[in-house]
Design an enzyme around this catalytic site. Structure first.
Site, PDB file in Angstrom:
ATOM      1  NE  ARG A  92      -0.710   0.836  -6.471  1.00 35.68           N
ATOM      2  CZ  ARG A  92      -0.798  -0.087  -5.537  1.00 35.68           C
ATOM      3  NH1 ARG A  92      -1.745  -0.022  -4.625  1.00 35.68           N
ATOM      4  NH2 ARG A  92       0.048  -1.099  -5.490  1.00 35.68           N
ATOM      5  CG  ASP A 141       3.877  -2.318 -12.744  1.00 36.39           C
ATOM      6  OD1 ASP A 141       4.064  -3.543 -12.583  1.00 36.39           O
ATOM      7  OD2 ASP A 141       4.082  -1.477 -11.836  1.00 36.39           O
ATOM      8  CG  ASP A 146       2.924   0.764  -6.461  1.00 38.14           C
ATOM      9  OD1 ASP A 146       2.034   0.420  -7.247  1.00 38.14           O
ATOM     10  OD2 ASP A 146       3.510  -0.021  -5.697  1.00 38.14           O
ATOM     11  CB  SER A 157       1.259   2.639  -2.993  1.00 36.34           C
ATOM     12  OG  SER A 157       1.255   1.775  -4.062  1.00 36.34           O
TER      13      SER A 157
HETATM   14  C1  GLA Z   1       3.628  -3.644  -6.448  1.00 30.79           C
HETATM   15  C2  GLA Z   1       4.657  -2.971  -7.360  1.00 30.79           C
HETATM   16  C3  GLA Z   1       3.985  -2.425  -8.621  1.00 30.79           C
HETATM   17  C4  GLA Z   1       3.145  -3.493  -9.319  1.00 30.79           C
HETATM   18  C5  GLA Z   1       2.223  -4.199  -8.304  1.00 30.79           C
HETATM   19  C6  GLA Z   1       1.509  -5.365  -8.924  1.00 30.79           C
HETATM   20  O1  GLA Z   1       2.718  -2.709  -5.964  1.00 30.79           O
HETATM   21  O2  GLA Z   1       5.307  -1.918  -6.686  1.00 30.79           O
HETATM   22  O3  GLA Z   1       4.954  -1.897  -9.500  1.00 30.79           O
HETATM   23  O4  GLA Z   1       3.946  -4.395  -9.996  1.00 30.79           O
HETATM   24  O5  GLA Z   1       2.941  -4.654  -7.178  1.00 30.79           O
HETATM   25  O6  GLA Z   1       0.621  -4.933  -9.899  1.00 30.79           O
END
Ligand code: GLA
Length: 334
Positions: A10, A19, A146, A104
């Site tokens: 993503r 989040d 993610d 991700s």
């Molecule tokens: C990482 C985490 C997500 C989110 C982002 C920041 O990707 O896995 O859950 O917190 O950082 O937005």
């Protein structure tokens, strides 16, 4: 019997570090992702990767996220522990995602493995299992963005996710826009990063002013510690920007959407302190490029990619990302 699972990575357009306090995020599942191809049978999960060395072997009668060698096997072991498959699998992992770049790759790996193991739960359940697996495997208290973006993606759309209700609202991505991820050249891992410290600051702010999701900027005045107040200011302002960004996309106002992305980057840099000089320089360069509406770091920060919203064909060298449907498996599980 063979089974093939694909889980997209993503890119987060806006709504960063919101989040884990139940705020708003606007990611989209992208065409780059991870494929896990397995043969069902046996009493262990045995996987090799096209990208990294080592054979991961997890006997089903000794499941646990303890010491697993090679290192990438820790996440696999934690997913196996969450899914608890009745039968083993043996196969291969491959990915088109850059690893550790803020797109991700680890959520895509977890989701693809869960589906390959036969997890047939609802999207949210799969996402939650994979989030827990990632938290346990890495010790990083990551949010759900993610994993949920990877399972709930909608072709042609970004997703407005309300991380309190976990309702996912697809938002059409206008045809006349292109989303490009550009690597800062700086690899990053969240393990040992300050992610957990930032999450902790947010929770400390919430202990003083209540849920940040419902707080206004003026509520934050009562936070006595300046650093905690700045972290909270990022979150509260970022939630507002995420909602305004979706309104701008829906109205086709790409200039406004781009400005919100740039403001998000400044807030991540100055208030949340998760940018790096390389990311700041890249975002500055991108913002000065003809045809770019706005740019910001994407993902947790501390390195990795910036994302730019641009006119199609803008001279931005990077991954032009297409929004795709969420993770799937073949043959279908049900
Ligand atoms: C990482 C985490 C997500 C989110 C982002 C920041 O990707 O896995 O859950 O917190 O950082 O937005």
């Amino acid at each position: 019997m063979m089974r093939t699972a694909f889980a997209p990575g993503r890119v987060n357009l806006i709504g960063e570090h919101t989040d884990y306090t139940g705020g708003y995020v606007v990611p989209m599942a992208v065409h780059l992702g991870t494929t896990v191809e397995v043969e069902l049978g046996g009493d262990e999960v045995c996987l090799v990767s096209n990208e990294v060395d080592g054979v991961v072997r997890i006997p089903l009668d000794r499941i646990g996220a303890g010491s697993v060698d090679p290192g990438w096997g820790r996440l696999i072991a934690a997913v196996v522990d969450e899914v608890r498959p009745a039968v083993g699998v043996s196969g291969t992992v491959s990915t088109t995602l850059p690893i550790g770049a803020g797109l991700s790759s680890s959520a895509a790996l977890a989701v693809a493995v869960a589906l390959a193991l036969g997890d047939d739960g609802a999207a949210l359940e799969v996402a939650r299992r994979c989030q827990r697996a990632e938290q346990r495997a890495t010790g990083v208290p990551c949010g759900i963005m993610d994993q949920l973006a990877s399972v709930a993606g909608v072709a042609g759309h970004a997703l407005l996710i309300d991380c309190s209700s976990l309702v996912v609202a697809p938002v059409p991505l206008p045809d006349e826009v292109s989303v490009v991820a550009v690597h800062s050249g700086q690899a990053r891992t969240l393990v040992g990063s300050e992610y957990a410290e930032r999450a902790d600051s947010c929770h400390r702010a919430e202990a003083m002013v209540g849920p940040l999701r419902h707080a206004s900027l003026s509520d934050l005045a009562s936070i006595t510690e300046p650093t905690v107040r700045r972290r909270a200011r990022h979150v509260v302002s970022e939630n507002e920007r995420a909602v305004q960004f979706v309104d701008a996309l829906r109205a086709g106002d790409l200039t406004a959407a781009g400005h919100l992305m740039s403001a998000s980057h400044r807030s991540l840099r100055d208030d949340f302190a998760v940018s790096t000089p390389a990311l700041d320089q890249l975002v500055e360069q991108l913002s000065a490029t003809a045809g770019v509406y706005g740019a910001r770091l994407t993902g947790a920060g501390f390195g990795g990619c910036a994302v730019a919203l641009c006119e199609p064909g803008a001279p931005v060298p990077g991954w032009v990302l297409r929004p795709v449907a969420g993770a799937g498996v073949h043959p279908p599980l049900r």
